[in-house]
Scaffold this motif. Structure first.
Motif, PDB file in Angstrom:
ATOM      1  N   MET A   1       1.043  -0.863   0.233  1.00 32.87           N
ATOM      2  CA  MET A   1       0.120  -0.113  -0.166  1.00 32.87           C
ATOM      3  C   MET A   1       0.788   1.183  -0.223  1.00 32.87           C
ATOM      4  SD  MET A   1      -3.681  -0.606   2.666  1.00 32.87           S
ATOM      5  CE  MET A   1      -2.267  -0.595   4.158  1.00 32.87           C
ATOM      6  N   LYS A   2       0.091   2.615  -0.517  1.00 30.86           N
ATOM      7  CA  LYS A   2       1.185   3.602  -0.320  1.00 30.86           C
ATOM      8  C   LYS A   2      -0.460   5.306  -0.040  1.00 30.86           C
ATOM      9  CE  LYS A   2       4.699   2.159  -4.065  1.00 30.86           C
ATOM     10  NZ  LYS A   2       5.559   3.120  -5.324  1.00 30.86           N
ATOM     11  N   THR A   3       0.448   5.780   0.165  1.00 32.20           N
ATOM     12  CA  THR A   3      -0.162   6.992   0.578  1.00 32.20           C
ATOM     13  C   THR A   3       0.791   8.068   1.043  1.00 32.20           C
ATOM     14  OG1 THR A   3      -2.034   7.892   1.876  1.00 32.20           O
ATOM     15  CG2 THR A   3       0.132   6.494   3.279  1.00 32.20           C
ATOM     16  N   ARG A   4       0.398   9.096   0.707  1.00 28.94           N
ATOM     17  CA  ARG A   4       0.996  10.644   0.946  1.00 28.94           C
ATOM     18  C   ARG A   4       1.134  10.868   2.338  1.00 28.94           C
ATOM     19  NH1 ARG A   4       1.563  14.244  -2.901  1.00 28.94           N
ATOM     20  NH2 ARG A   4       3.793  14.620  -1.836  1.00 28.94           N
ATOM     21  N   VAL A   5       0.135  10.844   3.418  1.00 30.13           N
ATOM     22  CA  VAL A   5       0.955  10.921   5.015  1.00 30.13           C
ATOM     23  C   VAL A   5       0.232   9.306   5.728  1.00 30.13           C
ATOM     24  CG1 VAL A   5       0.261  12.609   7.021  1.00 30.13           C
ATOM     25  CG2 VAL A   5       0.374  13.325   4.422  1.00 30.13           C
ATOM     26  N   ALA A   6       0.747   8.630   6.077  1.00 27.63           N
ATOM     27  CA  ALA A   6       0.587   7.717   7.627  1.00 27.63           C
ATOM     28  C   ALA A   6       0.543   8.456   8.917  1.00 27.63           C
ATOM     29  CB  ALA A   6       1.660   6.956   7.596  1.00 27.63           C
ATOM     30  N   ILE A   7      -1.084   8.464   9.176  1.00 28.92           N
ATOM     31  CA  ILE A   7      -1.721   8.788  10.606  1.00 28.92           C
ATOM     32  C   ILE A   7      -1.339   7.439  11.368  1.00 28.92           C
ATOM     33  CG2 ILE A   7      -2.966  10.127  12.214  1.00 28.92           C
ATOM     34  CD1 ILE A   7      -3.595  11.668   9.008  1.00 28.92           C
ATOM     35  N   ILE A   8      -0.630   7.649  12.345  1.00 30.01           N
ATOM     36  CA  ILE A   8      -0.919   6.355  14.031  1.00 30.01           C
ATOM     37  C   ILE A   8      -1.227   7.191  14.854  1.00 30.01           C
ATOM     38  CG2 ILE A   8       0.507   5.342  14.880  1.00 30.01           C
ATOM     39  CD1 ILE A   8       1.252   4.862  11.664  1.00 30.01           C
ATOM     40  N   GLY A   9      -3.291   6.528  14.749  1.00 31.06           N
ATOM     41  CA  GLY A   9      -3.844   6.839  16.010  1.00 31.06           C
ATOM     42  C   GLY A   9      -4.851   7.278  15.996  1.00 31.06           C
ATOM     43  N   ALA A  10      -6.379   7.196  16.275  1.00 33.80           N
ATOM     44  CA  ALA A  10      -7.534   6.703  15.173  1.00 33.80           C
ATOM     45  C   ALA A  10      -8.235   8.205  16.952  1.00 33.80           C
ATOM     46  CB  ALA A  10      -8.673   6.533  15.384  1.00 33.80           C
ATOM     47  N   ASP A 152       5.114   8.966   2.680  1.00 33.65           N
ATOM     48  CA  ASP A 152       6.118  10.454   2.510  1.00 33.65           C
ATOM     49  C   ASP A 152       6.556  10.847   3.803  1.00 33.65           C
ATOM     50  OD1 ASP A 152       6.028  10.292  -0.576  1.00 33.65           O
ATOM     51  OD2 ASP A 152       4.436  11.667  -0.324  1.00 33.65           O
ATOM     52  N   TYR A 153       4.916  10.758   4.631  1.00 25.90           N
ATOM     53  CA  TYR A 153       5.276  11.282   5.876  1.00 25.90           C
ATOM     54  C   TYR A 153       4.476  10.328   6.745  1.00 25.90           C
ATOM     55  CZ  TYR A 153       6.500  15.632   2.694  1.00 25.90           C
ATOM     56  OH  TYR A 153       6.785  15.985   1.596  1.00 25.90           O
ATOM     57  N   ILE A 154       4.739  10.963   8.531  1.00 21.56           N
ATOM     58  CA  ILE A 154       4.017   9.946   9.698  1.00 21.56           C
ATOM     59  C   ILE A 154       3.840  11.231  10.121  1.00 21.56           C
ATOM     60  CG2 ILE A 154       4.529   8.215  11.364  1.00 21.56           C
ATOM     61  CD1 ILE A 154       6.748   7.087   9.486  1.00 21.56           C
ATOM     62  N   ALA A 155       2.987  11.134  10.900  1.00 19.12           N
ATOM     63  CA  ALA A 155       1.919  11.838  11.745  1.00 19.12           C
ATOM     64  C   ALA A 155       1.892  10.837  13.092  1.00 19.12           C
ATOM     65  CB  ALA A 155       0.689  12.325  11.194  1.00 19.12           C
ATOM     66  N   GLY A 156       2.924  10.977  14.281  1.00 17.69           N
ATOM     67  CA  GLY A 156       2.540   9.807  15.264  1.00 17.69           C
ATOM     68  C   GLY A 156       1.374  10.545  16.076  1.00 17.69           C
TER      69      GLY A 156
END
Length: 392
Positions: A1-10, A152-156
């Motif tokens: 899978m590919k995406t621009r921003v992976a966000i960890i936590g909902a 491309d980026y990870i938001a923790g």
């Protein structure tokens, strides 16, 4: 899978960031280790700064909040046998909105479901890779299947105990912490609030707070020892102790009833610096914790989201990845101001086992800040929230 921003936590910060990015066309995937029911079951505060309210409107998820939220133009402080009203609206031109964090999360979940953007609940063994090298990826297991998410980026946005901050190189992160020698015992009940506005109480028996979630649901807190166990506090014991700490006229109006939730939360101040590690960005409780006295936890996460969202827009849509380099600097500037206010409110209103000198200083602080317009304005402008800052 590919995406621009992976966000960890909902939680609310991850969902809010995802919603904002989706609305401007930036693909993102959210990973959450718990079920939706578990996330919604977490009881949190509900005082929203005007900046957070505006951001929810920008995200297109404010309809129910605007309809059901309770606008508060002021708060009350009670100590030394007197009450002092802090006119938030009159002193700053702004108000706060009382709307439960659970409801914020529910609205954002509904929006995510409606727009169809990817979200994986019960994502296990989440691990972050190569974010220092410019080619981040996240591995996780979902429904027994191992997956890899290139981004491309990870938001923790996964909180104090999440994997994001723990993934930062130990030699590149510095942590600051202050642990307080007490906790808050909170009780929620389906009873009408004792007053239309929040009341913060300093009493020799300990701090107390009268809050609410709606016109029919109240939330009360009392300072307690960290050695206490919630099982030792019957509803009757809680109501008796709360009444003993409130001003007599307030206690006389208190409507009691069965608790629908009761818990004890320890208090701490915590900041991790920096909030950026290559292409990993820490957001909200992953980077900082505040004692709840100043109502800054969710609001501080929201200001992180605001700054990161604008930086990601610049990087992804305008070819300005350099804007992301300023995220940590800008976010931390506001973080430390909110940490200061939350620490100060805690020191102002709680009961400590201090020496006589410290007790007199606390009394002088209470007198000064509530007897001058300058002091009241300082409280008000911090309580409604300092301005958010975007990267430019």
């Amino acid at each position: 899978m590919k995406t621009r921003v992976a966000i960890i936590g909902a939680g609310p910060s991850g969902l809010l960031l995802g919603q904002l990015l989706h609305r401007c066309g930036i693909d993102n995937v959210i990973l959450e280790r718990h079920t939706p029911e578990y996330v919604l079951g977490r009881i949190r505060a509900g005082v929203l700064e005007y900046g957070f309210v505006d951001l929810m409107r920008e995200a297109g998820v404010s309809e129910r909040m605007d309809r059901e939220g309770l606008v508060h133009d002021g708060i009350s402080l009670a100590f030394q046998g007197r009450r002092q009203h802090v006119d938030l609206k009159g002193l700053t031109g702004q108000a706060v909105l009382v709307y439960g964090q659970t409801e914020v999360t529910r609205d954002l979940m509904d929006a995510r479901k409606a727009n169809g953007a990817p979200i994986y609940y019960e994502a296990e063994d989440v691990q972050l890779h190569d974010f220092l090298d410019g080619k981040p990826r996240v591995t996780f297991t979902h429904q027994g299947q191992k997956r890899t998410l290139e981004c491309d980026y990870i938001a923790g946005c996964d909180g104090f105990h999440g994997v994001s901050r723990k993934s930062a190189p130990k030699d590149k992160i510095k942590e600051f912490e202050r642990v307080y020698p007490f906790g808050w015992l909170g009780l929620m009940s389906d009873t009408p609030p004792v007053e239309d506005e929040l009341i913060y109480v300093h009493n020799p028996r300990g701090f107390a707070l009268c809050s609410m979630r709606s016109h029919t649901r109240s939330r009360y807190y009392i300072q307690c020892s960290l050695a206490e166990h919630v099982e030792d506090w019957s509803d009757d014991r809680f109501w008796t102790e709360l009444s003993a700490r409130l001003p007599e006229d307030v206690a006389a109006r208190l409507v009691t009833g069965p608790s629908i939730e009761k818990s004890i939360a320890p208090l701490r101040s915590f900041v991790a610096e920096p909030m950026k590690f290559g292409n990993l960005f820490l957001v909200g409780d992953a980077a900082h914790i505040v004692p709840p006295t100043g109502a800054k936890g969710l609001n501080l996460a929201s200001s992180d989201v605001y700054t990161l969202y604008h930086a990601l827009r610049g990087a992804c849509l305008d070819g300005r990845p350099d804007l992301l380099d300023r995220y940590s600097e800008i976010a931390l500037r506001r973080v430390w101001k909110a940490e200061r206010f939350s620490w100060w409110m805690s020191m102002l209103l709680h009961t400590f086992d201090d020496d006589a000198f410290s007790q007199r200083i606390q009394k002088a602080e209470q007198d000064y800040y509530t007897s001058t317009r300058a002091g009241l304005t300082t409280i008000a402008e911090n309580y409604v929230g300092l301005p958010y800052e975007a990267v430019v």
